[in-house]
Design a protein around this motif. Structure first.
Motif, mmCIF file in Angstrom:
data_model
loop_
_atom_site.group_PDB
_atom_site.id
_atom_site.type_symbol
_atom_site.label_atom_id
_atom_site.label_comp_id
_atom_site.label_asym_id
_atom_site.label_seq_id
_atom_site.Cartn_x
_atom_site.Cartn_y
_atom_site.Cartn_z
ATOM 1 N N ASP A 1 -6.418 62.753 6.543
ATOM 2 C CA ASP A 1 -6.880 64.253 6.613
ATOM 3 C C ASP A 1 -8.822 64.572 6.594
ATOM 4 O O ASP A 1 -8.947 65.955 6.729
ATOM 5 C CB ASP A 1 -5.971 64.243 4.699
ATOM 6 C CG ASP A 1 -6.934 63.558 3.939
ATOM 7 O OD1 ASP A 1 -7.497 63.148 4.824
ATOM 8 O OD2 ASP A 1 -6.562 64.392 2.292
ATOM 9 N N ASN A 2 -9.201 63.309 6.412
ATOM 10 C CA ASN A 2 -10.843 63.660 6.302
ATOM 11 C C ASN A 2 -11.042 64.505 8.152
ATOM 12 O O ASN A 2 -12.136 64.178 7.660
ATOM 13 C CB ASN A 2 -11.980 62.561 6.064
ATOM 14 C CG ASN A 2 -11.276 61.077 6.394
ATOM 15 O OD1 ASN A 2 -10.987 61.464 7.952
ATOM 16 N ND2 ASN A 2 -11.897 59.908 6.575
ATOM 17 N N LYS A 3 -10.567 65.016 8.762
ATOM 18 C CA LYS A 3 -10.374 65.029 10.498
ATOM 19 C C LYS A 3 -10.474 66.646 9.998
ATOM 20 O O LYS A 3 -10.558 66.771 11.060
ATOM 21 C CB LYS A 3 -9.906 64.068 11.460
ATOM 22 C CG LYS A 3 -10.055 62.363 11.814
ATOM 23 C CD LYS A 3 -9.885 61.781 12.465
ATOM 24 C CE LYS A 3 -10.206 60.480 12.603
ATOM 25 N NZ LYS A 3 -9.088 60.092 13.921
ATOM 26 N N LEU A 4 -10.161 66.619 9.237
ATOM 27 C CA LEU A 4 -9.805 68.368 8.701
ATOM 28 C C LEU A 4 -10.748 69.252 8.672
ATOM 29 O O LEU A 4 -10.868 70.391 9.985
ATOM 30 C CB LEU A 4 -9.219 69.063 7.796
ATOM 31 C CG LEU A 4 -7.652 68.425 7.419
ATOM 32 C CD1 LEU A 4 -6.610 68.968 5.809
ATOM 33 C CD2 LEU A 4 -6.939 69.590 8.846
ATOM 34 N N GLN A 5 -11.924 68.909 8.935
ATOM 35 C CA GLN A 5 -12.722 69.614 8.512
ATOM 36 C C GLN A 5 -13.601 69.635 10.433
ATOM 37 O O GLN A 5 -14.681 70.677 10.602
ATOM 38 C CB GLN A 5 -13.924 68.880 8.348
ATOM 39 C CG GLN A 5 -14.434 69.193 7.117
ATOM 40 C CD GLN A 5 -13.313 67.288 6.407
ATOM 41 O OE1 GLN A 5 -13.007 67.460 6.838
ATOM 42 N NE2 GLN A 5 -14.193 66.959 5.278
ATOM 43 N N SER A 6 -13.187 68.272 11.029
ATOM 44 C CA SER A 6 -13.566 68.425 12.504
ATOM 45 C C SER A 6 -12.830 69.879 13.612
ATOM 46 O O SER A 6 -13.629 70.240 14.568
ATOM 47 C CB SER A 6 -13.285 67.196 13.124
ATOM 48 O OG SER A 6 -13.684 66.105 12.630
ATOM 49 N N TYR A 7 -12.135 70.289 12.728
ATOM 50 C CA TYR A 7 -10.905 71.295 13.632
ATOM 51 C C TYR A 7 -10.868 72.623 12.899
ATOM 52 O O TYR A 7 -10.388 73.466 13.773
ATOM 53 C CB TYR A 7 -9.781 70.458 14.344
ATOM 54 C CG TYR A 7 -10.230 68.916 14.868
ATOM 55 C CD1 TYR A 7 -10.687 68.973 16.645
ATOM 56 C CD2 TYR A 7 -9.886 67.872 14.159
ATOM 57 C CE1 TYR A 7 -10.464 67.644 16.873
ATOM 58 C CE2 TYR A 7 -9.967 66.703 14.669
ATOM 59 C CZ TYR A 7 -10.742 66.542 15.727
ATOM 60 O OH TYR A 7 -11.528 65.420 16.838
ATOM 61 N N ILE A 8 -11.435 72.449 11.827
ATOM 62 C CA ILE A 8 -10.524 73.892 11.280
ATOM 63 C C ILE A 8 -12.233 74.447 10.230
ATOM 64 O O ILE A 8 -13.341 73.499 9.578
ATOM 65 C CB ILE A 8 -10.203 73.887 9.741
ATOM 66 C CG1 ILE A 8 -8.471 73.046 10.520
ATOM 67 C CG2 ILE A 8 -9.634 75.172 9.149
ATOM 68 C CD1 ILE A 8 -8.179 74.574 11.424
ATOM 69 N N ASN A 9 -12.733 75.319 10.558
ATOM 70 C CA ASN A 9 -14.230 75.525 9.669
ATOM 71 C C ASN A 9 -14.347 75.457 8.718
ATOM 72 O O ASN A 9 -15.069 75.048 7.933
ATOM 73 C CB ASN A 9 -14.634 77.228 10.375
ATOM 74 C CG ASN A 9 -15.324 76.926 11.501
ATOM 75 O OD1 ASN A 9 -16.129 76.216 12.327
ATOM 76 N ND2 ASN A 9 -15.162 78.447 12.459
ATOM 77 N N GLU A 10 -13.076 76.116 8.243
ATOM 78 C CA GLU A 10 -13.729 75.948 6.437
ATOM 79 C C GLU A 10 -11.980 75.510 5.794
ATOM 80 O O GLU A 10 -11.512 76.083 5.886
ATOM 81 C CB GLU A 10 -13.650 77.144 5.956
ATOM 82 C CG GLU A 10 -15.031 78.194 5.533
ATOM 83 C CD GLU A 10 -15.193 79.442 4.912
ATOM 84 O OE1 GLU A 10 -14.802 79.693 3.789
ATOM 85 O OE2 GLU A 10 -15.356 80.533 6.264
ATOM 86 N N VAL A 11 -12.282 74.221 5.181
ATOM 87 C CA VAL A 11 -10.983 73.587 4.744
ATOM 88 C C VAL A 11 -10.710 73.953 3.222
ATOM 89 O O VAL A 11 -11.979 73.559 1.998
ATOM 90 C CB VAL A 11 -10.356 72.512 4.708
ATOM 91 C CG1 VAL A 11 -9.227 71.669 4.637
ATOM 92 C CG2 VAL A 11 -10.756 72.060 6.231
#
Length: 188
Positions: free
Chosen positions: A61-71
């Motif tokens: 889950d810590n890769k979410l910020q790489s693919y979504i602007n605002e998590v």
């Protein structure tokens, strides 16, 4: 066995191919989520309109910020406490093929618990596309034996894991989540 299959699938995906593979839900068709040509091959195989988006899988889950602007912070809690695999549709998609991003700028993301998927994504260092292994409009296959031969013949590699399992699998739960943290169920 697992390592061999990860290596074979990795080479195909790195070369722009598409694979048929087991996930923590139903069997999926996948490719490198940054490769638009490969994404288009999946749309063609599924006979699916490009306006119908597909999801991406991440290994952690810590890769979410790489693919979504605002998590939104709640995204992590929802994933952690979900009883079933959960796909979150969030706006602000980035760093993936434009062919995967919906008209509203969103993409569906699931952090997979499947060891094959986790290792493949980790080795690829990119998200993996995941879409049900069926022709668009047909039912999602509950296990490998129910996948249409046209799909099997249409991919570049079929992962040789869990093909003999008859365990009935279901698609993930899907929730739309906006940056404010409000959410709604799309599929339970």
């Amino acid at each position: 066995m697992l390592k061999d299959e990860v290596n074979k699938a990795l080479k195909v995906v790195q070369d722009g191919g598409i694979i048929l593979y087991p996930t923590d839900t139903i069997w999926g068709i996948g490719c490198d989520a940054t490769n638009t040509e490969a994404v288009k091959k999946i749309y063609a195989l599924k006979q699916r309109a490009e306006s119908k988006s597909m999801i991406i899988l991440l290994d952690v889950d810590n890769k979410l910020q790489s693919y979504i602007n605002e998590v939104p912070d709640i995204a992590y809690d929802l994933m952690e406490y979900a009883e079933h695999p959960l796909t979150l549709v969030m706006p602000g998609a980035k760093n993936i093929s434009p062919a995967l991003i919906a008209e509203d700028g969103s993409v569906g993301v699931r952090v997979t618990a499947n060891p094959f998927c986790q290792q493949l994504i980790q080795r690829l260092r990119k998200p993996l596309v995941s879409t049900s292994a069926n022709i668009s409009g047909q039912p999602s296959p509950e296990y490998f034996g129910k996948i249409d031969p046209e799909i099997i013949d249409g991919v570049d590699y079929v992962v040789d894991i869990d093909q003999h399992s008859m365990e009935v699998k279901r698609p993930s739960t899907i929730m739309r989540l906006d940056p404010s943290g409000s959410f709604q169920f799309i599929r339970r």
